[in-house]
Scaffold this motif. Structure first.
Motif, PDB file in Angstrom:
ATOM      1  N   SER A 125      -2.653 -51.853  13.784  1.00 60.53           N
ATOM      2  CA  SER A 125      -2.739 -53.275  13.458  1.00 60.53           C
ATOM      3  C   SER A 125      -1.354 -53.904  13.333  1.00 60.53           C
ATOM      4  O   SER A 125      -1.100 -55.007  13.851  1.00 60.53           O
ATOM      5  CB  SER A 125      -3.524 -53.454  12.156  1.00 60.53           C
ATOM      6  OG  SER A 125      -3.644 -54.812  11.838  1.00 60.53           O
ATOM      7  N   HIS A 157       0.135 -54.169  16.690  1.00 61.34           N
ATOM      8  CA  HIS A 157      -0.510 -55.252  17.429  1.00 61.34           C
ATOM      9  C   HIS A 157       0.193 -56.574  17.138  1.00 61.34           C
ATOM     10  O   HIS A 157       0.472 -57.353  18.045  1.00 61.34           O
ATOM     11  CB  HIS A 157      -1.991 -55.325  17.048  1.00 61.34           C
ATOM     12  CG  HIS A 157      -2.746 -56.408  17.734  1.00 61.34           C
ATOM     13  ND1 HIS A 157      -3.178 -57.538  17.075  1.00 61.34           N
ATOM     14  CD2 HIS A 157      -3.140 -56.552  19.014  1.00 61.34           C
ATOM     15  CE1 HIS A 157      -3.818 -58.313  17.928  1.00 61.34           C
ATOM     16  NE2 HIS A 157      -3.807 -57.741  19.113  1.00 61.34           N
ATOM     17  N   ARG A 158       0.491 -56.811  15.896  1.00 63.82           N
ATOM     18  CA  ARG A 158       1.196 -58.039  15.522  1.00 63.82           C
ATOM     19  C   ARG A 158       2.615 -58.053  16.074  1.00 63.82           C
ATOM     20  O   ARG A 158       3.081 -59.064  16.609  1.00 63.82           O
ATOM     21  CB  ARG A 158       1.207 -58.190  14.013  1.00 63.82           C
ATOM     22  CG  ARG A 158      -0.170 -58.452  13.470  1.00 63.82           C
ATOM     23  CD  ARG A 158      -0.184 -58.510  11.977  1.00 63.82           C
ATOM     24  NE  ARG A 158      -1.558 -58.739  11.528  1.00 63.82           N
ATOM     25  CZ  ARG A 158      -2.006 -58.388  10.363  1.00 63.82           C
ATOM     26  NH1 ARG A 158      -1.212 -57.788   9.505  1.00 63.82           N
ATOM     27  NH2 ARG A 158      -3.250 -58.640  10.028  1.00 63.82           N
ATOM     28  N   GLY A 166       2.666 -58.654  19.796  1.00 65.78           N
ATOM     29  CA  GLY A 166       2.420 -60.063  20.090  1.00 65.78           C
ATOM     30  C   GLY A 166       3.668 -60.906  19.893  1.00 65.78           C
ATOM     31  O   GLY A 166       3.991 -61.774  20.718  1.00 65.78           O
ATOM     32  N   HIS A 174      -0.962 -54.485  23.004  1.00 68.01           N
ATOM     33  CA  HIS A 174      -1.559 -55.711  22.474  1.00 68.01           C
ATOM     34  C   HIS A 174      -2.966 -55.915  23.056  1.00 68.01           C
ATOM     35  O   HIS A 174      -3.883 -56.300  22.335  1.00 68.01           O
ATOM     36  CB  HIS A 174      -0.656 -56.902  22.787  1.00 68.01           C
ATOM     37  CG  HIS A 174      -0.962 -58.104  21.976  1.00 68.01           C
ATOM     38  ND1 HIS A 174      -0.619 -58.213  20.642  1.00 68.01           N
ATOM     39  CD2 HIS A 174      -1.589 -59.252  22.284  1.00 68.01           C
ATOM     40  CE1 HIS A 174      -1.026 -59.382  20.185  1.00 68.01           C
ATOM     41  NE2 HIS A 174      -1.617 -60.017  21.156  1.00 68.01           N
ATOM     42  N   LEU A 175      -3.106 -55.631  24.346  1.00 61.17           N
ATOM     43  CA  LEU A 175      -4.421 -55.764  24.981  1.00 61.17           C
ATOM     44  C   LEU A 175      -5.416 -54.766  24.393  1.00 61.17           C
ATOM     45  O   LEU A 175      -6.528 -55.137  23.998  1.00 61.17           O
ATOM     46  CB  LEU A 175      -4.290 -55.550  26.489  1.00 61.17           C
ATOM     47  CG  LEU A 175      -5.589 -55.590  27.287  1.00 61.17           C
ATOM     48  CD1 LEU A 175      -6.182 -56.990  27.258  1.00 61.17           C
ATOM     49  CD2 LEU A 175      -5.329 -55.148  28.711  1.00 61.17           C
ATOM     50  N   GLY A 181      -6.139 -55.524  20.712  1.00 63.87           N
ATOM     51  CA  GLY A 181      -6.939 -56.750  20.606  1.00 63.87           C
ATOM     52  C   GLY A 181      -8.399 -56.492  20.913  1.00 63.87           C
ATOM     53  O   GLY A 181      -9.301 -56.975  20.216  1.00 63.87           O
ATOM     54  N   HIS A 216      -9.855 -54.628  17.986  1.00 64.85           N
ATOM     55  CA  HIS A 216     -10.141 -55.521  16.855  1.00 64.85           C
ATOM     56  C   HIS A 216     -11.394 -56.363  17.114  1.00 64.85           C
ATOM     57  O   HIS A 216     -12.181 -56.591  16.186  1.00 64.85           O
ATOM     58  CB  HIS A 216      -8.955 -56.436  16.567  1.00 64.85           C
ATOM     59  CG  HIS A 216      -7.812 -55.742  15.892  1.00 64.85           C
ATOM     60  ND1 HIS A 216      -7.951 -55.024  14.727  1.00 64.85           N
ATOM     61  CD2 HIS A 216      -6.506 -55.663  16.216  1.00 64.85           C
ATOM     62  CE1 HIS A 216      -6.789 -54.536  14.365  1.00 64.85           C
ATOM     63  NE2 HIS A 216      -5.885 -54.905  15.261  1.00 64.85           N
ATOM     64  N   LEU A 217     -11.565 -56.812  18.350  1.00 61.85           N
ATOM     65  CA  LEU A 217     -12.776 -57.576  18.670  1.00 61.85           C
ATOM     66  C   LEU A 217     -14.032 -56.722  18.501  1.00 61.85           C
ATOM     67  O   LEU A 217     -15.042 -57.194  17.971  1.00 61.85           O
ATOM     68  CB  LEU A 217     -12.695 -58.117  20.098  1.00 61.85           C
ATOM     69  CG  LEU A 217     -11.744 -59.286  20.315  1.00 61.85           C
ATOM     70  CD1 LEU A 217     -11.655 -59.619  21.799  1.00 61.85           C
ATOM     71  CD2 LEU A 217     -12.203 -60.503  19.530  1.00 61.85           C
TER      72      LEU A 217
END
Length: 130
Positions: A23, A26-27, A30, A80-81, A84, A87-88
């Motif tokens: 996580s 991921h931030r 981005g 990131h992909l 993401g 997370h979805l």
């Protein structure tokens, strides 16, 4: 009444689970991708300005440190992909069990790294420009 809450948190001593690291990465990926947009736009503008601009952009992209930065950006995009999408799926209630969440976090972390190494192996180490 004395509180047992800590006065400060030493972030180096907190052991995050792998999902927490994914996580945070991921931030960070981005942010990295957003910060790279101006440089990419400038290089694209220079490359499209004419033959001399294209040659100058190709020379910049041939530099070993720029190639390393591009490899990091490829990793950032893939991580990131993947994170993401993870997370979805978690938001949809899929993969919430501890074992599957841990497996999906490792899959994102290692999958993005492996894919970036595979994609970058052809152009990262070679000095020739395409």
């Amino acid at each position: 009444m004395q509180s047992t809450r800590p006065i400060f948190l030493d972030l180096r001593r907190i052991k995050l689970p792998i999902g927490g690291w994914v996580s945070i990465l991921h931030r960070l990926s981005g942010i990295l991708l957003v910060l790279a947009l101006p440089a990419g736009a400038l290089l694209l503008h220079q490359a499209l300005s004419g033959p001399d601009g294209f040659a100058a952009s190709a020379a910049v992209l041939a530099h070993p440190l720029v190639r390393l930065a591009l490899g990091v950006l490829v990793w950032g995009l893939l991580h990131h992909l993947g994170a993401g999408i993870r997370h979805l799926l978690l938001d949809l209630g899929l993969g919430l069990a501890r074992s599957s969440a841990r497996r999906s976090a490792w899959a994102v972390l290692l999958g993005a790294l492996a894919a970036a190494l595979i994609l970058g192996s052809g152009w990262l180490g070679s000095g020739a420009s395409a």
